[in-house]
Design a protein around this motif. Structure first.
Motif, mmCIF file in Angstrom:
data_model
loop_
_atom_site.group_PDB
_atom_site.id
_atom_site.type_symbol
_atom_site.label_atom_id
_atom_site.label_comp_id
_atom_site.label_asym_id
_atom_site.label_seq_id
_atom_site.Cartn_x
_atom_site.Cartn_y
_atom_site.Cartn_z
ATOM 1 N N CYS A 349 94.820 21.383 -92.772
ATOM 2 C CA CYS A 349 94.074 22.577 -93.157
ATOM 3 C C CYS A 349 94.983 23.700 -93.642
ATOM 4 C CB CYS A 349 93.220 23.058 -91.986
ATOM 5 S SG CYS A 349 94.174 23.490 -90.499
ATOM 6 N N ASN A 350 96.236 23.687 -93.211
ATOM 7 C CA ASN A 350 97.162 24.743 -93.613
ATOM 8 C C ASN A 350 97.627 24.602 -95.062
ATOM 9 O OD1 ASN A 350 97.352 26.069 -91.000
ATOM 10 N ND2 ASN A 350 98.421 24.218 -90.322
ATOM 11 N N LEU A 351 97.382 23.444 -95.664
ATOM 12 C CA LEU A 351 97.802 23.220 -97.047
ATOM 13 C C LEU A 351 96.614 23.206 -98.004
ATOM 14 C CD1 LEU A 351 100.690 22.841 -98.142
ATOM 15 C CD2 LEU A 351 100.228 20.405 -98.335
ATOM 16 N N ALA A 352 95.454 23.578 -97.504
ATOM 17 C CA ALA A 352 94.264 23.587 -98.357
ATOM 18 C C ALA A 352 94.425 24.540 -99.534
ATOM 19 C CB ALA A 352 93.040 23.967 -97.528
ATOM 20 N N TRP A 353 95.167 25.621 -99.333
ATOM 21 C CA TRP A 353 95.381 26.591 -100.413
ATOM 22 C C TRP A 353 96.057 25.943 -101.617
ATOM 23 C CZ3 TRP A 353 100.138 27.344 -102.452
ATOM 24 C CH2 TRP A 353 101.237 26.905 -101.699
ATOM 25 N N LEU A 354 96.963 24.965 -101.356
ATOM 26 C CA LEU A 354 97.693 24.328 -102.451
ATOM 27 C C LEU A 354 96.764 23.469 -103.299
ATOM 28 C CD1 LEU A 354 100.387 23.840 -103.851
ATOM 29 C CD2 LEU A 354 100.836 21.971 -102.245
ATOM 30 N N ARG A 355 95.761 22.873 -102.654
ATOM 31 C CA ARG A 355 94.800 22.069 -103.424
ATOM 32 C C ARG A 355 94.068 22.946 -104.432
ATOM 33 N NH1 ARG A 355 92.450 20.263 -106.577
ATOM 34 N NH2 ARG A 355 90.998 18.490 -106.679
ATOM 35 N N THR A 356 93.696 24.139 -104.024
ATOM 36 C CA THR A 356 93.028 25.070 -104.939
ATOM 37 C C THR A 356 93.997 25.584 -105.996
ATOM 38 O OG1 THR A 356 91.540 25.756 -103.165
ATOM 39 C CG2 THR A 356 91.716 27.215 -105.075
ATOM 40 N N PRO A 373 97.535 14.201 -92.656
ATOM 41 C CA PRO A 373 97.143 13.372 -91.507
ATOM 42 C C PRO A 373 96.853 11.925 -91.924
ATOM 43 C CG PRO A 373 95.870 15.415 -91.614
ATOM 44 C CD PRO A 373 96.565 15.265 -92.923
ATOM 45 N N ARG A 374 96.586 11.094 -90.931
ATOM 46 C CA ARG A 374 96.372 9.683 -91.214
ATOM 47 C C ARG A 374 95.202 9.448 -92.154
ATOM 48 N NH1 ARG A 374 96.159 7.855 -85.079
ATOM 49 N NH2 ARG A 374 95.276 9.963 -85.013
ATOM 50 N N SER A 375 94.210 10.317 -92.093
ATOM 51 C CA SER A 375 93.003 10.120 -92.902
ATOM 52 C C SER A 375 93.266 10.216 -94.400
ATOM 53 C CB SER A 375 91.935 11.144 -92.507
ATOM 54 O OG SER A 375 92.431 12.468 -92.677
ATOM 55 N N VAL A 376 94.358 10.886 -94.797
ATOM 56 C CA VAL A 376 94.646 11.052 -96.227
ATOM 57 C C VAL A 376 96.034 10.530 -96.592
ATOM 58 C CG1 VAL A 376 93.095 13.025 -96.496
ATOM 59 C CG2 VAL A 376 95.487 13.410 -95.846
ATOM 60 N N ALA A 377 96.710 9.886 -95.659
ATOM 61 C CA ALA A 377 98.071 9.403 -95.908
ATOM 62 C C ALA A 377 98.103 8.466 -97.110
ATOM 63 C CB ALA A 377 98.605 8.690 -94.674
ATOM 64 N N GLY A 378 99.066 8.716 -98.002
ATOM 65 C CA GLY A 378 99.225 7.893 -99.192
ATOM 66 C C GLY A 378 98.437 8.368 -100.387
ATOM 67 N N LYS A 379 97.537 9.307 -100.173
ATOM 68 C CA LYS A 379 96.727 9.818 -101.276
ATOM 69 C C LYS A 379 97.443 10.953 -102.002
ATOM 70 C CE LYS A 379 92.150 8.793 -99.307
ATOM 71 N NZ LYS A 379 90.838 9.388 -98.924
ATOM 72 N N SER A 380 97.073 11.130 -103.255
ATOM 73 C CA SER A 380 97.570 12.270 -104.009
ATOM 74 C C SER A 380 96.835 13.522 -103.554
ATOM 75 C CB SER A 380 97.348 12.050 -105.504
ATOM 76 O OG SER A 380 97.598 13.231 -106.226
ATOM 77 N N LEU A 381 97.576 14.605 -103.406
ATOM 78 C CA LEU A 381 96.964 15.852 -102.932
ATOM 79 C C LEU A 381 95.791 16.272 -103.805
ATOM 80 C CD1 LEU A 381 98.521 18.996 -101.505
ATOM 81 C CD2 LEU A 381 97.360 19.243 -103.690
ATOM 82 N N VAL A 382 95.918 16.097 -105.118
ATOM 83 C CA VAL A 382 94.865 16.569 -106.018
ATOM 84 C C VAL A 382 93.645 15.657 -106.021
ATOM 85 C CG1 VAL A 382 96.439 17.839 -107.513
ATOM 86 C CG2 VAL A 382 96.009 15.423 -107.967
ATOM 87 N N SER A 383 93.751 14.493 -105.359
ATOM 88 C CA SER A 383 92.596 13.590 -105.294
ATOM 89 C C SER A 383 91.738 13.851 -104.064
ATOM 90 C CB SER A 383 93.068 12.133 -105.287
ATOM 91 O OG SER A 383 93.722 11.816 -104.062
ATOM 92 N N ILE A 384 92.208 14.728 -103.185
ATOM 93 C CA ILE A 384 91.509 15.002 -101.931
ATOM 94 C C ILE A 384 90.568 16.191 -102.108
ATOM 95 C CG2 ILE A 384 91.806 15.564 -99.492
ATOM 96 C CD1 ILE A 384 94.620 14.397 -99.694
ATOM 97 N N LYS A 385 89.366 16.056 -101.592
ATOM 98 C CA LYS A 385 88.415 17.161 -101.649
ATOM 99 C C LYS A 385 88.848 18.257 -100.690
ATOM 100 C CE LYS A 385 84.507 14.180 -102.830
ATOM 101 N NZ LYS A 385 83.166 13.694 -102.421
ATOM 102 N N ILE A 386 88.484 19.461 -101.021
ATOM 103 C CA ILE A 386 88.937 20.603 -100.242
ATOM 104 C C ILE A 386 88.476 20.528 -98.793
ATOM 105 C CG2 ILE A 386 86.964 22.073 -100.803
ATOM 106 C CD1 ILE A 386 90.661 23.163 -100.565
ATOM 107 N N ASP A 387 87.284 19.930 -98.550
ATOM 108 C CA ASP A 387 86.793 19.867 -97.172
ATOM 109 C C ASP A 387 87.436 18.741 -96.364
ATOM 110 O OD1 ASP A 387 85.619 17.714 -98.366
ATOM 111 O OD2 ASP A 387 83.547 18.363 -98.056
ATOM 112 N N GLU A 388 88.346 17.975 -97.001
ATOM 113 C CA GLU A 388 89.069 16.935 -96.275
ATOM 114 C C GLU A 388 90.370 17.451 -95.665
ATOM 115 O OE1 GLU A 388 89.040 12.790 -97.964
ATOM 116 O OE2 GLU A 388 88.429 13.878 -99.769
ATOM 117 N N PHE A 389 90.728 18.685 -95.974
ATOM 118 C CA PHE A 389 91.953 19.264 -95.414
ATOM 119 C C PHE A 389 91.634 19.777 -94.014
ATOM 120 C CE2 PHE A 389 92.918 19.109 -99.838
ATOM 121 C CZ PHE A 389 94.300 18.986 -99.921
#
Length: 435
Positions: A349-356, A373-389
């Protein structure tokens, strides 16, 4: 303006090509040597001719530029160039055979000389005053040689030397200090020391080079950088790649004019890098820090550096970036400012600002990878929805595995919701039975 610059560059290249023509070399010139006319100058060049062991006598007397690459020239003496008084450039480069100078009068009388290039020719020693009394001498290259010292009168009365390459030699730190003290000329604008080991950048080391603008010190085994190393200079570009930097004084670059700072593969830690010295370079527009040991970026890392437009932190170990170190950098928005590829980002959640913020960044961001976290490990930051942070911290309002209550901001886990609903069903059933 940029289109105009490109046009001018292309036109200049076209003009140079059109103005270059091959001319017939005199009899005796071996195959592989060329004689050319470039604008108003004549040029003789020989490449990959191991049979050439001396400067040939067939070279035309009106030659201005002389170049021998990968030949086998062994000795230069006072008679070598006596009939070539129109020379403006001499380049003898890249040969396995050791090049020696018979005495200090090799170049005397060549008053039009502006370029002397002896890179990578296994020079072991240089006679006193070898490049003295050459009023137009401007560029000198001695890199990739076995030189261990330089005579203090090397450039005596040759006061126009502006570009000096002395990288990858065996010069000791005392000689490097003498260069910085102006013993080899005070008009030097670009100085290449890369590959020459001297470990320490001392206080005011280049103060006596007031015109110095470009300073290359890559792979010099530099560990410590002391205060005011650029005091009194005009240095705009600093290259420190490949050094193991253990300490940089907060005032190392104080009041400098540095606009580009390169320290790739320097083993820099976040503690050393963000100790304060960066903020003493207010004119900086480029920071390139690839392949270091950075683990985090503090919130105010780049505060005050309002001209920054490129910050390359690729290939580090950065997990956390405090919100938002790129704020208040006017040239950062809508640009390629931030480069973060190949870092193990902790996308909580502390890196959600970078996604925006990433929405404003051009270029390929697919290599901005999340390691946690484990739920997003290996994914590209820009592919993650903001509510997943989310954060794994139980006190976080965006805890992993939870959803926010839009009314009061409470966080209710899925298990808690099931338990509550179960209790409601049971209570409702009891009420029905009583009824």
């Amino acid at each position: 303006m940029s289109v105009l610059c490109v046009f001018i560059t292309l036109f200049s290249c076209f003009f140079l090509v059109v103005s270059t023509e091959d001319v017939l070399c005199p009899p005796g010139a071996p195959f592989g040597c060329r004689c050319r006319k470039i604008l108003d100058e004549t040029r003789t060049e020989c490449k990959n001719k191991y049979t050439i062991t001396d400067i040939p006598s067939w070279i035309p007397n009106n030659t201005n530029q002389l170049e021998f690459e990968n030949c086998d020239i062994r000795i230069l003496h006072r008679e070598t160039f006596k009939n070539l008084v129109n020379l403006t450039s001499i380049k003898i480069v890249k040969q396995n055979r050791r090049l020696s100078f018979n005495d200090s009068l090799v170049f005397q009388g060549l008053n039009r000389l502006s370029v002397l290039d002896f890179d990578d020719v296994n020079i072991a020693s240089i006679p006193a005053g070898l490049f003295a009394n050459l009023p137009l001498l401007n560029v000198v290259g001695l890199s990739n040689n076995h030189v261990v010292t330089l005579p203090v009168d090397l450039f005596e009365n040759s006061t126009n030397v502006e570009h000096f390459r002395i990288g990858n030699t065996q010069l000791n730190r005392d000689i490097i200090a003498k260069i910085g003290e102006g013993h080899f000329g005070q008009n030097i604008k670009s100085l290449l020391l890369s590959g020459t080991r001297f470990q320490l950048l001392d206080d005011g080391m280049f103060t006596s080079l007031p015109k110095l603008k470009h300073l290359a010190m890559s792979y010099c085994e530099i560990n410590y950088i002391r205060p005011d190393i650029l005091k009194g200079t005009q240095v705009t570009h600093v290259a420190l790649d490949g050094n193991h930097i253990l300490f940089v004084h907060e005032n190392a670059f104080r009041d400098s004019k540095v606009s580009a700072f390169l320290c790739n593969e320097c083993k820099l830690t976040s503690q050393v890098l963000f100790s304060g010295f960066l903020k003493k370079m207010p004119l900086m527009y480029l920071i390139q820090l690839r392949n270091n040991n950075l683990t985090h970026v503090p919130k105010n890392a780049f505060s005050g550096l309002t001209k920054l437009s490129i910050i390359d932190l690729s290939n580090n170990s950065i997990a956390t970036i405090e919100e938002n170190p790129y704020a208040n950098l006017p040239d950062c928005d809508h640009s390629t400012c931030i480069q973060l590829r190949n870092n193990p980002l902790n996308c909580d959640c502390n890196l959600a600002w970078l996604r925006t913020f990433a929405n404003n960044i051009k270029g390929d961001r697919t290599l901005w990878k999340c390691a946690r976290p484990r739920s997003v490990a290996g994914k590209s930051l820009v592919s993650i929805k903001i509510d997943e942070f989310c954060c794994e911290n139980a006190n976080s309002t965006r805890r992993c595995g939870s959803v926010p209550d839009p009314n009061n901001g409470w966080v209710v886990s899925a298990h808690m919701m099931v338990a509550i609903l179960s209790q409601i069903v049971v209570m409702f059933g009891i009420l029905l039975l009583r009824a």
